[in-house]
Design a protein around this motif. Structure first.
Motif, PDB file in Angstrom:
ATOM      1  N   PRO A  33       0.408   3.855   0.289  1.00  0.00           N
ATOM      2  CA  PRO A  33       1.744   3.701  -0.312  1.00  0.00           C
ATOM      3  C   PRO A  33       1.647   3.358  -1.796  1.00  0.00           C
ATOM      4  O   PRO A  33       0.727   2.652  -2.229  1.00  0.00           O
ATOM      5  N   GLU A  34       2.571   3.875  -2.563  1.00  0.00           N
ATOM      6  CA  GLU A  34       2.572   3.655  -4.004  1.00  0.00           C
ATOM      7  C   GLU A  34       2.597   2.155  -4.324  1.00  0.00           C
ATOM      8  O   GLU A  34       3.359   1.389  -3.727  1.00  0.00           O
ATOM      9  N   GLN A  47       0.244   0.086  -3.694  1.00  0.00           N
ATOM     10  CA  GLN A  47      -0.626  -0.674  -2.807  1.00  0.00           C
ATOM     11  C   GLN A  47      -2.058  -0.156  -2.900  1.00  0.00           C
ATOM     12  O   GLN A  47      -2.339   0.810  -3.607  1.00  0.00           O
ATOM     13  N   GLY A  63      -1.441   0.084   3.766  1.00  0.00           N
ATOM     14  CA  GLY A  63      -0.075  -0.422   3.871  1.00  0.00           C
ATOM     15  C   GLY A  63       0.310  -0.921   5.249  1.00  0.00           C
ATOM     16  O   GLY A  63       1.410  -1.452   5.427  1.00  0.00           O
TER      17      GLY A  63
END
Length: 372
Positions: free
Chosen positions: A17-18, A20, A92
Motif C-alpha cells: 500500500p502507498e 507503507q 499492509g
C-alpha cells in the motif's frame, strides 16, 4: 500433505500500500509469563524493511533478537508467550490478526527463516530432497516428481556438488557448511519476500562463513528479496547490511544505517560491540576490549538504563531514569542520555569516526555514483 487453498490470494502478488513498507514492526512487545515472573523478552521493537534491503540485528545472546523474529514467523508458543502490545504488518496486513491457517500460507512462502542449527532443523530420517521440496508441495502444489526436480536445481544453485545424487542422501551425510546451504535452499525454494537468517554462520569456520554470506547476497541480487540478518557479531553485517538495529535486554538501543553505526555510533553498548571486533589489519598485538559484566535478567531489569550497570560512562541519571531515543535528522537514534553531547561522543572507539568523516564518505560515494 496439506495442499494450498485455491482461494487464498498470495500477498506477494499484491502491491505494498502507498506510504507503507514491505514489513513494518511497530512497538512490538512479547513477554513470557513464567513461575519466576514476567520475562520482558521483546520490549518496544520498531523498524521498517523494503525489498532489496538488508537489516542487521545485533546484540548478545538473550537480547531478544531471535524472539522478535520468531514472533514475526508466528512460532512463539502462547502461553507462556503473550503479545503485550504493538503490531507487525506485512504488505499492509497485520500478521498478529491472522489465523494460524493464514500464517501457514505466509510461513515459508512469503517469509522464510534460516535457523541457527541446521542439524536440529533438518529431520534426520528424511532425505534432503524431500525436505527441500516440502514447501513447494505445500505452497505451490508441486507433485513429488516436480518437487524433487526443483530440489536438485536449488541444491545446485546454492553450490552443492552432485545435486542429483545428494537429494537422495540424509542430513548426517552432509558437512556443517553443506547443511547450512541446504537450509538456505529450503528457505529460498518459494522465492520469499523476506528471508530471516538467524545466526546462519555461527557454527561455521570463517571460510565457509564468507561463502554463505556471499551466497545470500547473490540470492538477493537475483531475487530482490529483503534479508534480516540476526547475529551477535557486528563484523558479520559490516559489508552486508544497509541498516543495523542494536538490541540489548529486549530493546533496541541504537538504529541507523550501517555507516552511521560503524562511523558515528552513539551508544556505549554499540561501542563495546565495535571494540570487540578483531582488527585483521593491525600490525601489532593488541588486546580485545570485552564488555564487562553480564546481561541483566529480563525478569528483574535494573531501574534506569538497562545497560547502566555495565557501562563505564554511567552517572547517577543513568541508574535512575530510562533514556528516551535521541534521534538525528537522518533517523539515526540512540537510547542514551548523552547521545547528542559532543563531549561524551569523544569516548567513541577509534573506528567509530566523526560526523564530519561520515559526511565526507557520503559525498565521495555520491560523486562516484554520478561519475558512473
Amino acid at each position: 500433505m496439506a495442499k494450498r487453498d485455491s482461494h487464498y490470494v498470495d500477498l506477494k502478488e499484491q502491491p505494498v500500500p502507498e506510504g507503507q513498507h514491505l514489513l513494518e514492526v511497530d512497538n512490538l512487545k512479547m513477554y513470557f509469563h513464567t513461575q519466576d515472573g514476567v520475562v520482558h523478552a521483546v520490549d518496544g521493537v520498531s523498524y521498517t524493511l523494503d525489498r532489496g534491503e538488508t537489516l542487521g540485528v545485533v546484540g548478545e545472546s538473550g537480547s531478544g533478537k531471535s524472539v522478535t523474529h520468531m514472533t514475526i514467523m508466528g512460532l512463539i508458543e502462547m502461553p507462556p508467550g503473550k503479545i503485550e502490545g504493538g503490531d507487525i504488518r506485512y504488505r499492509g496486513h497485520s500478521i498478529l490478526e491472522m489465523s494460524e491457517e493464514d500464517m501457514q500460507h505466509i510461513r515459508g512462502n512469503d517469509i522464510a527463516m534460516i535457523f541457527q542449527d541446521p542439524m536440529t532443523s533438518l529431520n534426520p530420517v528424511y532425505k534432503i530432497g524431500r525436505q527441500v521440496g516440502e514447501g513447494l508441495r505445500l505452497h505451490r502444489g508441486y507433485s513429488k516428481k516436480q518437487a524433487l526436480e526443483r530440489a536438485v536445481e536449488l541444491l545446485d544453485l546454492v553450490g552443492i556438488p552432485e545435486p542429483e545424487k545428494r537429494v537422495n542422501e540424509y542430513p548426517h551425510q552432509f558437512s556443517g557448511g553443506m547443511r547450512q546451504r541446504v537450509m538456505i535452499a529450503m528457505a529460498l525454494a518459494c522465492d520469499p519476500d523476506i528471508l530471516i537468517a538467524d545466526e546462519p554462520t555461527t557454527a561455521l569456520d570463517v571460510t565457509i562463513q564468507a561463502q554463505i554470506i556471499e551466497l545470500m547476497q547473490k540470492m538477493q541480487e537475483d531475487n530482490g528479496n529483503a534479508i534480516i540478518m540476526i547475529t551477535h557479531d557486528l563484523g558479520v553485517v559490516a559489508d552486508m547490511a544497509d541498516k543495523i538495529m542494536v538490541m540489548y535486554a529486549g530493546r533496541p538501543v541504537e538504529f541507523g544505517t550501517a555507516e552511521e553505526i560503524f562511523y558515528d555510533s552513539r551508544h556505549p553498548y554499540t561501542w563495546g560491540l565495535i571494540r570487540s571486533i578483531p582488527d585483521h589489519g593491525q600490525t601489532e598485538k593488541k588486546e580485545l576490549t570485552p564488555i564487562a559484566g553480564n546481561p541483566p535478567s529480563l525478569v528483574n531489569l535494573p531501574s534506569g538504563c538497562p545497560f547502566a550497570p555495565r557501562c563505564p560512562y554511567a552517572v547517577d541519571i543513568c541508574h535512575e531514569q530510562a533514556p528516551e531515543h535521541i534521534t538525528t535528522e537522518t533517523g539515526h537514534y540512540s537510547a542514551c542520555h548523552f547521545a547528542d553531547d559532543p563531549n561524551f561522543l569523544k569516548f567513541a572507539p577509534e573506528n567509530s569516526r566523526t560526523r564530519a568523516d561520515l559526511d565526507d564518505r557520503r559525498a565521495a560515494a555520491s560523486t562516484e555514483k554520478k561519475e558512473a
